[in-house]
Design a protein around this motif. Structure first.
Motif, short mmCIF file in Angstrom:
data_model
loop_
_atom_site.label_atom_id
_atom_site.label_comp_id
_atom_site.label_asym_id
_atom_site.label_seq_id
_atom_site.Cartn_x
_atom_site.Cartn_y
_atom_site.Cartn_z
N ARG A 1 0.85 -1.20 0.00
CA ARG A 1 0.00 0.00 0.00
C ARG A 1 0.89 1.25 0.00
N ASP A 2 1.91 1.24 0.85
CA ASP A 2 2.84 2.38 0.88
C ASP A 2 3.54 2.56 -0.46
N GLU A 3 3.91 1.44 -1.09
CA GLU A 3 4.59 1.55 -2.38
C GLU A 3 3.66 2.14 -3.44
N ARG A 4 2.40 1.74 -3.41
CA ARG A 4 1.45 2.31 -4.38
C ARG A 4 1.26 3.81 -4.10
N LEU A 5 1.19 4.18 -2.82
CA LEU A 5 1.04 5.61 -2.49
C LEU A 5 2.27 6.39 -2.96
N ALA A 6 3.44 5.77 -2.86
CA ALA A 6 4.66 6.42 -3.36
C ALA A 6 4.61 6.56 -4.88
N GLU A 7 4.09 5.55 -5.56
CA GLU A 7 3.94 5.64 -7.03
C GLU A 7 3.03 6.82 -7.39
N ILE A 8 1.96 6.98 -6.61
CA ILE A 8 1.02 8.08 -6.89
C ILE A 8 1.71 9.43 -6.66
N MET A 9 2.50 9.52 -5.59
CA MET A 9 3.27 10.76 -5.37
C MET A 9 4.20 11.05 -6.53
N GLN A 10 4.86 10.01 -7.02
CA GLN A 10 5.76 10.18 -8.15
C GLN A 10 4.98 10.64 -9.39
N ARG A 11 3.84 10.02 -9.60
CA ARG A 11 2.99 10.38 -10.74
C ARG A 11 2.60 11.87 -10.66
N ASP A 12 2.36 12.33 -9.45
CA ASP A 12 1.91 13.72 -9.29
C ASP A 12 2.94 14.75 -9.74
N THR A 13 4.21 14.34 -9.82
CA THR A 13 5.23 15.27 -10.29
C THR A 13 5.65 14.97 -11.72
N ASP A 14 4.97 14.01 -12.35
CA ASP A 14 5.35 13.58 -13.70
C ASP A 14 4.28 14.02 -14.69
N PRO A 15 4.58 15.01 -15.54
CA PRO A 15 3.55 15.53 -16.45
C PRO A 15 2.91 14.46 -17.34
N ARG A 16 3.69 13.46 -17.76
CA ARG A 16 3.12 12.43 -18.62
C ARG A 16 2.08 11.61 -17.87
N GLY A 17 2.47 11.17 -16.67
CA GLY A 17 1.55 10.36 -15.86
C GLY A 17 0.33 11.16 -15.45
N LEU A 18 0.57 12.41 -15.07
CA LEU A 18 -0.55 13.28 -14.69
C LEU A 18 -1.51 13.46 -15.85
N ALA A 19 -0.97 13.68 -17.04
CA ALA A 19 -1.82 13.90 -18.21
C ALA A 19 -2.68 12.66 -18.47
#
Lengths: 452, 432
Positions: free
Chosen positions: A136-154
């Motif tokens: 669960r923590d790893e998935r939350l970290a992935e989401i945090m990473q996504r939040d700073t990644d314009p491609r993932g965010l888009a």
């Protein structure tokens, strides 16, 4: 020598022979022989993908899949990793929209041992609570990473804007922070018990192995797996998309605009699949597609522009993607709209049509060169419920698509009035995007867009 | 341990009078064939003020040649049912296409037309468009991407400013702006010659037929003139002191690239480096994953790789991303501690066997594809002038034992041979 050489006589290619068998306890077994090298790929595919989740519990399929690697009733997660890797293949179970999957390529001599381990993983997982907490923590970290990644965010915000609140596809496969935080051990156990059964499981083996031998190995490994659980299957919520709109998601540090334009599309089994495949190749699938030649080669706005249908069993998402230099954002979007209008306005040229068809037919053998690619293709055929002769007739059906078919498919399935435009870029873009005049326009800060 | 002997890639080698080195590897299981061309030129060969030019030049090779129109290269190959691309690296540039095998002559003709007659098709307008495309590529892959600048920061940290591998491969915006059509002419004449190229053909073709086609298409292209040698390539075996750079960036979690200077690709030590790298960071059973992700929960993901540089020095890199709440400094200390533990406590035989088993499967799997067989052969010929290495690699892995790994880590992974590039969240600067 300056004259372009003509091809030699075409050489025959046939899709590998496929044997379909069923074990005594109802597991579908699909075997294709490919004997270039002494390796084989095993794909265990379970009808337990994220599409069947309640959107409020988005992510449980993926966490269940990943949890399978965290140990069995016989082995800890560490010991399990060690056992798989001693065979030369890592354990990396994961979930997609339509299936939960384990996939391994090993030397053929290790196939029997690999299947025994895969069976242990699928039939007797331990789901230790502490490890699920870590996942669960790893998935939350992935989401945090996504939040700073314009491609993932888009990608993720485009889906969020496109689909309504009840639709599962509005959130990514792994879920969002608000759903992942609530995924308990109980939720994972329940998903597993409800969804992972022999009757929902298919084992694909592609490689250097005899079909009968392969069936015997699967029977030996999985034959005693029983499950008395009632099927936990729920049908996916029908996904409707929102009306046309333009969304600017601002990120002050952006030096480029990540653009996604699209809408919901038909399911993978729709009879227009072949016409849409040809259409997409022409519009944005090939390097020489209209979108790429226009935005990249004619205007130099971008490194690349392409379109795709993201197929699922219950539907698809049609999306045009590109990243353009900030000062060209409005012009690039106008060119995208021009191409969308054009593909619906008139028939594609003979040259465009033949390029797409000849490419799709010719590249067919290259797509299935490796055991892994073959196993993935056969798994998809099973998951989507495609006919057993699908790969035998694929090239013929592609070849039958006409320019009129493409135009009809474009008019039916590409809907300018439904296009959602999502742009991740600098705040200064607002005054430009207003000029696009495409539906209602919203402007929101990236941080608020995700968690607001 | 059993040495694998059931994997053998057939090889036929020959060289044209103009110096083009050719390898043909036949396999008739699928009617497709891969054509792969490595030019022994990369960003290392760029002159000052022209960073990024080797890669920009690669883009220009898809803009047509004497008998091929702009972007027609892509169209011809895709219409034939083929796949294709190009890629630029520090010390080589690759062009490849895989086509249904009855189109082999067409694929070779396309490559020969641009090797023999590129310049008539070059125009200022094409250069300007591709300059713009490449600037977008830079922004997309680096400037607008979290951690994206590691591609240029890590080589800059690990190679001294005078070294050809020091500067940016993708190039600075200023240098991309400065590139002229005359640079295209000069670069082409100097580096894009048959004696600076390696051609591999892998797939459904008989060697004699392939040879006849190669002679027909490439035989008349003249040999090049002497190329300027790369200067200052040789380096001491170690960095000397721990090199450090901390980069505050728009990122959510700290991430470290911990690099070690190691012997070049193709030496005996490079197989040991591959095994050590896999032992530390390949898949969930690796040391770093088990310790930092699963047990201590200080990291969320782990990777390890080598650059495979064949001259000067190679790099082994550990790439580790922190968990939430772990500072950059704590991350660096944790990763370094695992390396120290490897040096002080040695390895278990099972760890080495695990690493070799994974590497072997990956290697054999990759040999299934004509595209990757051809690329691997070109790599061995370009770097080591020896295609037969493709059939020796598995045995090379399997010869590595715990002792070799221990000696390797003692020689190359101590504090005096480390370089750390550490990304930390902008917001956290000052609080770590």
């Amino acid at each position: 020598m300056s004259t372009r050489p003509l091809p030699d006589a075409i050489r025959d290619y046939r899709f590998p022979r496929v044997d379909r068998l069923v074990t005594s306890n109802g597991i579908r077994v699909i075997v294709a022989q490919l004997s270039r090298l002494p390796v084989a790929t095993v794909l265990c595919s379970v009808d337990a993908g994220a599409i069947r989740e309640d959107v409020r519990a988005a992510g449980v399929a993926q966490m269940t899949a990943r949890g399978l690697a965290e140990g069995t009733t016989k082995r800890t997660g560490d010991a399990l990793a060690e056992s798989f890797e001693a065979l030369g293949s890592a354990i990396e179970p994961d979930a997609g929209w339509d299936a939960l999957e384990l996939r391994h390529t090993v030397r053929s001599s290790r196939l029997r041992d690999l299947l025994m381990l895969a069976s242990e993983v699928l039939t007797s997982p331990a789901f230790p609570e502490t490890e699920l907490g870590r996942l669960r923590d790893e998935r939350l970290a992935e989401i945090m990473q996504r939040d700073t990644d314009p491609r993932g965010l888009a990608d993720d915000l485009f889906a969020r804007k496109l689909y309504g609140p009840e639709s599962r596809v509005r959130f990514p496969i792994g879920g969002e922070a608000e759903t992942v935080k609530g995924l308990s051990e109980f939720a994972v156990q329940s998903w597993y018990k409800g969804m992972v059964h022999p009757q929902r499981t298919c084992v694909v083996i592609a490689g250097s192995v005899e079909p009968n031998e392969a069936l015997a190995m699967v029977e030996h490994a999985f034959g005693s797996w029983t499950s008395n659980a009632a099927t936990g299957s729920t049908d996916p919520v029908t996904t409707r998309d929102n009306p046309a709109a333009t969304h600017l998601v601002t990120r002050t540090e952006s030096v480029q605009s990540e653009i996604r334009v699209g809408h919901a599309g038909p399911p993978r089994t729709h009879p227009d699949y072949f016409a849409l495949t040809v259409l997409n190749a022409i519009l944005g699938g090939l390097f020489g597609s209209r979108l790429n030649l226009n935005l990249r080669e004619a205007h130099g706005y971008t490194y690349g522009a392409f379109s795709t249908f993201q197929w699922r069993r219950d539907g698809s998402t049609f999306v045009i993607s590109t990243a353009v230099r900030s000062d060209a954002t409005l012009q690039a979007l106008r060119e995208v709209m021009t191409e969308v209008t054009r593909i619906r306005a008139e028939e594609v040229s003979r040259s465009e049509l033949t390029l797409a068809i000849e490419h799709l037919q010719g590249v067919f053998p290259i797509r299935f060169e490796t055991t892994d690619a073959l196993a993935v293709a056969l798994g998809a055929q099973h998951v989507f419920g495609l006919p057993t002769d699908y790969f035998d007739v694929y090239r013929d059906l592609i070849g039958k698509v006409t320019a009129a078919d493409v135009l009809r498919a474009a008019r039916e399935h590409i809907r300018p009035e439904a296009l959602q435009v999502t742009v991740i870029g600098g705040p200064a873009l607002e005054e430009h995007l207003v000029k696009l005049e495409h539906g209602e326009m919203t402007v929101i800060d990236a941080a608020t867009a995700v968690h607001g | 341990m059993t040495v694998v002997s059931d994997v053998h890639v057939p090889l036929e080698m020959f060289e044209l009078d103009n110096g083009l080195r050719v390898t043909v590897s036949s396999d008739h299981t699928t009617p497709i064939v891969a054509v792969n061309l490595w030019y022994h030129v990369g960003s290392a060969n760029e002159r000052p003020g022209r960073t990024g030019f080797a890669h920009l030049f690669e883009h220009m090779l898809f803009q047509g040649s004497a008998n091929v129109g702009a972007n027609e290269h892509f169209e011809i190959v895709q219409r034939a049912g083929g796949t294709l691309n190009g890629s630029t690296w520090l010390d080589r540039t690759t062009y490849y296409e895989t086509v249904p095998s009855h189109y082999l002559s067409l694929a070779l003709w396309l490559e020969s037309d641009r090797m023999g007659a590129l310049l008539p098709a070059m125009t200022q307008e094409k250069l300007d468009t591709q300059r713009s495309v490449v600037k977008n590529e830079r922004q997309w892959s680096m400037d607008n991407q979290p951690y994206g600048t590691w591609w240029e920061r890590l080589p800059a940290l690990c190679f001294p400013p005078s070294h050809p591998f020091h500067h940016s491969l993708i190039g600075s915006m200023e240098d991309l702006d400065a590139a002229k059509l005359s640079d295209v002419t000069e670069f082409f004449a100097t580096y894009y010659t048959p004696d600076n190229a390696v051609l591999t053909i892998a797939g459904d073709v008989e060697p004699e037929h392939a040879r006849a086609l190669v002679e027909e298409h490439f035989g008349a292209i003249p040999r090049g003139k002497a190329r300027p040698p790369l200067s200052g390539m040789e380096l001491p075996a170690h960095f000397g002191i721990w090199q450090r750079e901390v980069v505050p960036d728009h990122v959510a979690l700290p991430r470290i690239f911990l690099a070690f200077r190691i012997p070049t690709f193709g030496t005996d030590d490079s197989s040991v480096a591959a095994v050590t790298s896999a032992l530390l960071g390949l898949k969930v059973g690796s040391r770093l994953h088990r310790s930092l992700v699963r047990n201590q929960r200080k990291a969320t993901s782990v990777a390890a790789f080598t650059f495979d540089l064949a001259r000067g020095a190679d790099l082994l890199v550990l790439d580790v991303t922190a968990s939430r709440g772990i500072s950059g400094q704590a991350l660096e200390e944790s990763v370094a501690r695992e390396v120290d533990r490897l040096i002080s406590d040695g390895v278990r035989p099972a760890e080495v066997e695990r690493a070799i088993a994974l590497l072997t499967t990956d290697y054999v799997s990759s040999l299934q594809s004509a595209t990757s067989r051809a690329d691997l052969i070109s790599k061995y010929v370009t770097y080591l002038d020896d295609a037969t290495r493709i059939n020796a690699q598995i045995a090379d892995y399997q010869r590595v034992d715990g002792l070799a790994v221990t000696q390797f880590v003692e020689s190359y992974m101590t504090e005096r041979n480390r370089a750390s590039l550490l990304y930390v969240p902008m917001d956290a600067v000052g609080s770590t």
